[in-house]
Every structure is written in C-alpha cells, then in structure tokens.
Design a protein around this motif. Structure first.
Motif, PDB file in Angstrom:
ATOM      1  N   LEU A 236       0.859  -1.179   0.000  1.00 13.93           N
ATOM      2  CA  LEU A 236       0.000   0.000   0.000  1.00 13.93           C
ATOM      3  C   LEU A 236       0.898   1.233   0.000  1.00 13.93           C
ATOM      4  N   VAL A 237       0.736   2.091  -1.016  1.00 11.25           N
ATOM      5  CA  VAL A 237       1.592   3.277  -1.125  1.00 11.25           C
ATOM      6  C   VAL A 237       0.715   4.532  -1.164  1.00 11.25           C
ATOM      7  N   HIS A 238       1.200   5.594  -0.525  1.00  9.17           N
ATOM      8  CA  HIS A 238       0.475   6.855  -0.469  1.00  9.17           C
ATOM      9  C   HIS A 238       1.358   8.005  -0.941  1.00  9.17           C
ATOM     10  N   ASP A 239       0.712   8.989  -1.541  1.00  9.00           N
ATOM     11  CA  ASP A 239       1.342  10.263  -1.895  1.00  9.00           C
ATOM     12  C   ASP A 239       0.901  11.272  -0.842  1.00  9.00           C
ATOM     13  N   LEU A 240       1.780  11.530   0.125  1.00  8.05           N
ATOM     14  CA  LEU A 240       1.442  12.380   1.259  1.00  8.05           C
ATOM     15  C   LEU A 240       2.265  13.663   1.237  1.00  8.05           C
ATOM     16  N   ASP A 242       4.939  16.062   2.414  1.00  9.24           N
ATOM     17  CA  ASP A 242       6.178  15.658   3.075  1.00  9.24           C
ATOM     18  C   ASP A 242       6.143  15.901   4.575  1.00  9.24           C
ATOM     19  N   GLU A 243       5.485  16.985   4.992  1.00 10.88           N
ATOM     20  CA  GLU A 243       5.474  17.319   6.413  1.00 10.88           C
ATOM     21  C   GLU A 243       4.549  16.404   7.220  1.00 10.88           C
ATOM     22  N   GLN A 244       3.754  15.576   6.565  1.00  9.56           N
ATOM     23  CA  GLN A 244       2.843  14.679   7.276  1.00  9.56           C
ATOM     24  C   GLN A 244       3.283  13.220   7.252  1.00  9.56           C
ATOM     25  N   VAL A 245       4.330  12.908   6.490  1.00  6.04           N
ATOM     26  CA  VAL A 245       4.717  11.506   6.317  1.00  6.04           C
ATOM     27  C   VAL A 245       5.090  10.860   7.648  1.00  6.04           C
ATOM     28  N   SER A 246       5.890  11.539   8.456  1.00  5.86           N
ATOM     29  CA  SER A 246       6.355  10.932   9.706  1.00  5.86           C
ATOM     30  C   SER A 246       5.202  10.659  10.655  1.00  5.86           C
ATOM     31  N   TYR A 273       4.723   8.344  -4.990  1.00  3.36           N
ATOM     32  CA  TYR A 273       4.398   7.879  -3.636  1.00  3.36           C
ATOM     33  C   TYR A 273       5.613   7.914  -2.713  1.00  3.36           C
ATOM     34  N   ASN A 274       5.366   8.283  -1.445  1.00  2.00           N
ATOM     35  CA  ASN A 274       6.470   8.421  -0.498  1.00  2.00           C
ATOM     36  C   ASN A 274       6.279   7.663   0.818  1.00  2.00           C
ATOM     37  N   LEU A 275       5.118   7.029   1.034  1.00  2.00           N
ATOM     38  CA  LEU A 275       4.919   6.200   2.216  1.00  2.00           C
ATOM     39  C   LEU A 275       4.477   4.806   1.778  1.00  2.00           C
ATOM     40  N   PHE A 276       5.189   3.798   2.271  1.00  2.00           N
ATOM     41  CA  PHE A 276       4.972   2.401   1.872  1.00  2.00           C
ATOM     42  C   PHE A 276       4.546   1.590   3.095  1.00  2.00           C
ATOM     43  N   CYS A 277       3.540   0.746   2.930  1.00  2.00           N
ATOM     44  CA  CYS A 277       3.145  -0.225   3.954  1.00  2.00           C
ATOM     45  C   CYS A 277       2.981  -1.591   3.296  1.00  2.00           C
ATOM     46  N   MET A 278       3.388  -2.638   3.993  1.00  2.00           N
ATOM     47  CA  MET A 278       3.115  -3.996   3.542  1.00  2.00           C
ATOM     48  C   MET A 278       2.072  -4.613   4.463  1.00  2.00           C
ATOM     49  N   ILE A 279       1.105  -5.284   3.843  1.00  2.00           N
ATOM     50  CA  ILE A 279       0.035  -5.935   4.584  1.00  2.00           C
ATOM     51  C   ILE A 279      -0.111  -7.352   4.049  1.00  2.00           C
ATOM     52  N   GLU A 301      -8.457   8.944   2.885  1.00  2.00           N
ATOM     53  CA  GLU A 301      -9.189   8.795   1.627  1.00  2.00           C
ATOM     54  C   GLU A 301      -8.906   9.908   0.628  1.00  2.00           C
ATOM     55  N   THR A 302      -8.503  11.087   1.097  1.00  2.00           N
ATOM     56  CA  THR A 302      -8.291  12.214   0.180  1.00  2.00           C
ATOM     57  C   THR A 302      -6.898  12.210  -0.441  1.00  2.00           C
ATOM     58  N   PHE A 303      -6.013  11.333   0.023  1.00  2.00           N
ATOM     59  CA  PHE A 303      -4.649  11.303  -0.496  1.00  2.00           C
ATOM     60  C   PHE A 303      -4.529  10.262  -1.614  1.00  2.00           C
ATOM     61  N   GLY A 304      -3.701  10.590  -2.598  1.00  3.63           N
ATOM     62  CA  GLY A 304      -3.450   9.647  -3.668  1.00  3.63           C
ATOM     63  C   GLY A 304      -2.810   8.373  -3.133  1.00  3.63           C
ATOM     64  N   HIS A 305      -3.227   7.237  -3.675  1.00  8.57           N
ATOM     65  CA  HIS A 305      -2.670   5.974  -3.204  1.00  8.57           C
ATOM     66  C   HIS A 305      -2.744   4.933  -4.309  1.00  8.57           C
ATOM     67  N   ASP A 306      -2.086   3.821  -4.094  1.00  2.00           N
ATOM     68  CA  ASP A 306      -2.174   2.673  -4.984  1.00  2.00           C
ATOM     69  C   ASP A 306      -1.964   1.418  -4.140  1.00  2.00           C
ATOM     70  N   VAL A 307      -2.470   0.303  -4.640  1.00  2.00           N
ATOM     71  CA  VAL A 307      -2.329  -0.989  -3.970  1.00  2.00           C
ATOM     72  C   VAL A 307      -1.724  -1.969  -4.972  1.00  2.00           C
TER      73      VAL A 307
END
Length: 322
Positions: A236-240, A242-246, A273-279, A301-307
């Motif tokens: 799961l990747v998100h385009d967040l 930069d100041e909110q990623v951490s 995309y700059n934040l990665f999660c594995m599920i 939900e308002t941020f760009g993402h891909d799975v």
C-alpha cells in the motif's frame, strides 16, 4: 498443528532465540522434547520451504547498503527479465506486482559504491531502466508472523536512516557467515567462530551487541509466509505531503495488520508515492478489507494511493551484505 512442538518452534521463536553455546538444547528444554527432535524438525521445515533459515535479520542500511528497486517490463518479457535480475546474488527478493511497474526487487551490498555498481549492472542485464527507492525513514520493519491469529500492536521505531558506518574485517567475516543462517548443529556458534577465526564468546557477544544497537532486527526462526498460509500480500503506497509523512507513518506502523512501514523517495513523474506499507493476509479479500479500514480510520481517503498485490514470487532469500 497447533498442539505440536513444531508449531511452537515456528510461532514462538521467530525472535528471542536463545543466544547461548547450545541454543537448540535450550529450545528443547523449553519445549519438553529432545535436542535431536528440534534439530530434525528445523531441518524438515527448511526442506519443506516453511522456513528460510534460523538466524539474523539485519536492519536495512545499518550494515552495508540496500535499496528497493522497480522496473516496468512488458508482460511477455517479465519472466525472462526476472531471471536476469535473479542471477545477481545481491538480489534477495524479487516479485511481480500488479502495476505498470510490475517487477519489484531488493538489492543489498557491502557498500554504497558496490550497490550503485550493481544497480547499473542490473539495468544493463535487464535492458530496462529501474527506479531506485532507498529507505529514508523507518517506522516498522519486522516481518515476524503470529501463526495463532491474534495480532499485537507493533513497536514503532520512527528512525531516520543514516549512511551505514564501515565495519571491520572480523565483523565482515561474521556477517558473511550469519547471512547463510545458523548451522543446525549442537554448538552452532562454536562452528561459526571456527570458520571466522574467533572465539565462541566473541561471536555471541557481537551478535548480542548488534541486537542491542538495532543492527540486527531480530534473531530466530525466519519463516516463509506464503508456505505458512499467508498467500496474499499487498504493498500500500500513499502520496502524502512531506510534512505529514512521519506522523502518518508512525500511526500506520503501530497497526497490528501492518508488517512493514517506511518512507521512500518519490521519483517524479513516474512514481509519486512516499509512504509504503506492507500488509499480509491469508486471502486477498482479507487484505483489501484491511486496507479500506486503515485508510478510513486514519483519514487517508483524500490522499493519492495505490495498492500493488504480489502475483509471482521469483526469488526470496536473506540479504547478502558480504
């Protein structure tokens, strides 16, 4: 299987493995069986592909250098290109995923210079450009699997990634042996010590120090999730901003369902995309429901993402830093 000591071997000793001269005897005492039964079961599990090894899981970029990389390959050429990538011993994981960037692999090397040289050689051998996506900030990296179903809240690290400090020759020799896994013999650390010209106590103390300092994430049984029933996994990747990623990364990293969580760089315009999660899950529908629930609960939900679901496992093994 839940009532057998074999299940307990897999479930209870993915971490907190006894670091003592006779660890398999210690495991046997805890499990109430003979030492040879522990050794025999671990060897059988390895032959069956349910575990890859017993030993150290090194933290990324703490010893040597590493990066995640991706390629966009025409589907009809994917198997051929994956085979070319797999020929590099520096590549330890290689997967097909559902995306235009459909080939994803991890490259490790003893130094940043060696890593960059390897990436160039892989591009040349594969015939396609790659995106290098090195780790920038770590929130949670573990990949242990509780096989009883219950999931506990993750420990969040939130650690900016710094360049690895060079290690000495004696430590490099130890890494080169540990990356192969612990020998399944009664005194495995004595065997390792003999191979690298050190004492057994030196080997054990160095491993303990690496664990205390975080260079080794965990030491124990390294399971292969697909063979144990976790057949669905998605990145799961998100385009967040930069100041909110951490902040968001720390929140997601604490979720029991998240097995990996980290910041990696964008590669515009191809990869935003700059934040990665594995599920990981036992079925695709389970993973899809988890992702939807996580995004809703964390207001994403308002941020760009891909799975990117994993389709084909071309290679899976331990990292090779030496």
């Amino acid at each position: 299987m839940n009532d057998t000591f074999e299940f307990r071997l897999l479930n209870e000793f993915q971490r907190d493995f006894p670091l003592c001269p006779a660890p398999f005897a210690e495991l046997a005492a805890r499990l109430g069986v003979a030492e040879k039964a522990v050794l025999g079961s671990l060897e059988k599990l390895r032959r069956e592909g349910k575990i890859s090894r017993v030993g150290a899981v090194f933290a990324p970029k703490r010893i040597g250098a590493s990066t995640l990389a991706a390629m966009a390959v025409p589907p009809q050429k994917l198997a051929m290109v994956a085979a070319a990538v797999n020929r590099f011993p520096e590549v330890n994981h290689n997967y097909e995923r559902e995306h235009r960037y459909n080939l994803w692999f991890v490259v490790t090397a003893g130094s940043e210079g060696r890593l960059q040289a390897t990436l160039g050689a892989i591009e040349k051998a594969a015939g396609y450009p790659l995106l290098a996506l090195p780790l920038e900030e770590e929130f949670h990296i573990d990949l242990g699997f509780c096989l009883q179903g219950e999931k506990q809240k993750n420990v969040v690290t939130a650690r900016p990634v710094q360049p690895a400090a060079p290690i000495g020759e004696s430590e490099r020799r130890l890494v080169s042996v540990l990356q192969e896994g612990l020998p399944l013999f009664m005194r495995p650390f004595a065997l390792i010590a003999e191979r690298i010209g050190a004492s057994e106590s030196d080997v054990l103390n160095r491993i303990r120090r690496w664990l205390d300092e975080g260079d080794i994430k965990r030491f124990g049984v390294v399971v292969r999730h697909h063979e144990l029933g976790y057949t669905a996994n998605a990145m799961l990747v998100h385009d967040l901003p930069d100041e909110q990623v951490s902040e968001i990364g720390r929140a997601l990293a604490g979720e029991p369902a998240v097995t990996l969580c980290y910041r990696r760089p964008r590669r515009l315009p191809d990869w935003p995309y700059n934040l990665f999660c594995m599920i990981h899950g036992r079925e695709r529908s389970e993973v899809e429901a988890t992702i939807a629930e996580l995004r809703q609960r964390h207001g994403l939900e308002t941020f760009g993402h891909d799975v990117l679901f994993s389709l084909t496992r071309f290679k899976q093994g331990g990292a090779r830093y030496a």
